[in-house]
Design a protein around this motif. Structure first.
Motif, PDB file in Angstrom:
ATOM      1  N   LEU A   1      -0.930   0.226  -1.318  1.00 47.11           N
ATOM      2  CA  LEU A   1      -2.318  -0.285  -2.315  1.00 47.11           C
ATOM      3  C   LEU A   1      -2.295  -1.897  -1.523  1.00 47.11           C
ATOM      4  O   LEU A   1      -1.958  -2.714  -1.886  1.00 47.11           O
ATOM      5  N   ASP A   2      -3.064  -2.227  -0.111  1.00 47.99           N
ATOM      6  CA  ASP A   2      -3.851  -3.004   0.081  1.00 47.99           C
ATOM      7  C   ASP A   2      -2.314  -4.094   1.416  1.00 47.99           C
ATOM      8  O   ASP A   2      -2.717  -5.378   1.295  1.00 47.99           O
ATOM      9  N   PHE A   3      -2.170  -3.239   1.877  1.00 50.66           N
ATOM     10  CA  PHE A   3      -0.791  -4.043   2.440  1.00 50.66           C
ATOM     11  C   PHE A   3      -0.668  -2.920   3.064  1.00 50.66           C
ATOM     12  O   PHE A   3      -0.423  -1.996   2.891  1.00 50.66           O
ATOM     13  N   TYR A   4       0.463  -3.312   4.211  1.00 49.22           N
ATOM     14  CA  TYR A   4       1.386  -2.140   4.552  1.00 49.22           C
ATOM     15  C   TYR A   4       2.379  -2.870   5.684  1.00 49.22           C
ATOM     16  O   TYR A   4       2.541  -4.409   5.298  1.00 49.22           O
ATOM     17  N   ASP A   5       3.720  -2.428   5.417  1.00 45.83           N
ATOM     18  CA  ASP A   5       5.257  -2.401   6.618  1.00 45.83           C
ATOM     19  C   ASP A   5       5.047  -1.851   7.425  1.00 45.83           C
ATOM     20  O   ASP A   5       5.488  -0.659   7.427  1.00 45.83           O
ATOM     21  N   ASP A   6       5.560  -2.500   8.141  1.00 46.90           N
ATOM     22  CA  ASP A   6       5.754  -1.562   9.473  1.00 46.90           C
ATOM     23  C   ASP A   6       7.233  -1.246   9.309  1.00 46.90           C
ATOM     24  O   ASP A   6       7.543  -0.197  10.859  1.00 46.90           O
ATOM     25  N   THR A   7       8.216  -1.702   8.746  1.00 45.64           N
ATOM     26  CA  THR A   7       9.397  -0.911   8.488  1.00 45.64           C
ATOM     27  C   THR A   7       9.498  -0.182   8.270  1.00 45.64           C
ATOM     28  O   THR A   7       9.847   0.851   7.703  1.00 45.64           O
ATOM     29  N   ILE A   8       8.551   0.473   7.391  1.00 47.06           N
ATOM     30  CA  ILE A   8       8.714   1.393   6.049  1.00 47.06           C
ATOM     31  C   ILE A   8       7.808   2.496   6.193  1.00 47.06           C
ATOM     32  O   ILE A   8       6.712   2.772   6.454  1.00 47.06           O
TER      33      ILE A   8
END
Length: 332
Positions: A150-157
């Motif tokens: 929530l309110d962010f992302y991670d390109d590796t996950i």
């Protein structure tokens, strides 16, 4: 068996009324943002659980429980996240879902010490609210519980995400300043700190490039250290005509820094914030900002988690929630 923690216990520790504790835990008005954050943090520290959460855990039936995980420096330094957590509480309760929060200390985050409610299998799903260490998330994901960011992302996950439309928001802020006749615009925000700040920088850059302007490296300024805490603002040698900031609190601090230097806002320099939460209206002058729709973000997160906990496919892996541009005196 240990005695259940009561609202009175929280009130006694903080030296406030039970009514204030009740309002904060229920997400109601009448409690300041800083006090609300303290109440929620103390409730987690003491192990308070709402009556509905205790009933669901002891009966083994009824409502599900979602565990919300947030890094200490985000929750204690940024009132935006206490507001977002309150919205989660308001959106989950009518659907018979309880929400419990764990504020992760820097030591626990670094050492990958998992939340108590995850270790004891007391939750049915997880929401990671705000950026948190990648190893920590990966360790928690090994529990097999459904989760989202929530309110962010991670390109590796590979994870479902609910986000504010950060690129579009910063683009609109920058374009608004450009239309005012100012073309020398700096960006104040540590782009490597969070995915949200990175995307806001991309929106700022996009607006400049579309106007035929090259972003200047010396006008990309840091607002926080490697630990995520805010740092003193260092103004550039050559002053720009305007600043786009990573959030309203940073913009507020910038306005105060400029005032101490004898620089007027907006007469000498325009300043824009982001989030449109508290600092945008207490600032003098009030800040132009991009209003994040926290209620819509919370609603989308709860809806996504309901589907995931029911083993249904997500409507979309990434939900982008639009906000709204709010123009005030700081850029006029």
């Amino acid at each position: 068996m240990s005695k259940a923690v009561r609202m009175a216990d929280i009130a006694e520790k903080l030296g406030i009324s039970v009514v204030s504790v009740s309002k904060a835990l229920a997400g109601k008005e009448g409690v300041g943002d800083e006090m609300r954050a303290k109440i929620l943090a103390t409730a987690e520290e003491l192990g308070y659980r709402s009556p509905s959460a205790r009933a669901a855990a002891t009966q083994g039936t009824g409502g599900q429980i979602i565990g919300v995980v947030v890094a200490d420096h985000f929750f204690n330094e940024n009132a935006f996240y206490s507001n977002l957590y309150r919205a989660l509480l308001q959106r989950s309760a009518p659907q018979g879902i309880s929400v419990a929060m764990e504020i992760v200390s820097p030591k626990a985050e670094y050492s990958c010490i998992m939340p108590t409610f995850l270790v004891n299998r007391k939750v049915d799903g997880l929401i990671f609210m705000g950026e948190i260490d990648r190893r920590y998330m990966s360790t928690a994901a090994q529990s097999g519980l459904p989760f989202l960011l929530l309110d962010f992302y991670d390109d590796t996950i590979a994870a479902d995400c609910v986000l504010s439309d950060n690129v579009s928001g910063a683009y609109q802020l920058t374009e608004t300043i450009l239309r005012s006749g100012r073309s020398k615009i700096a960006f104040l925000g540590s782009v490597g700190a969070t995915s949200s700040i990175m995307d806001r920088y991309l929106g700022y850059t996009k607006a400049l490039l579309r106007a035929g302007l090259e972003p200047r490296p010396d006008w990309r300024l840091e607002d926080r250290g490697s630990d995520g805490h805010f740092i003193p603002i260092a103004l550039p040698e050559e002053m720009p005509e305007a600043f786009v900031c990573s959030c309203d609190e940073v913009a507020y601090n910038l306005v105060e820094t400029l005032r101490r230097r004898g620089i007027r806002v907006p007469e000498d320099v325009a300043v824009a914030g982001y989030d449109d939460f508290r600092y945008s209206t207490i600032c003098d002058p009030p800040l132009t900002s991009y209003r994040v729709d926290v209620d819509a973000m919370a609603a989308a997160a709860i809806d996504q988690m309901r589907r995931k906990m029911a083993h249904k496919a997500s409507i979309a892996p990434t939900v982008m929630v639009p906000g709204a541009l709010v123009v005030r005196e700081s850029t006029k």
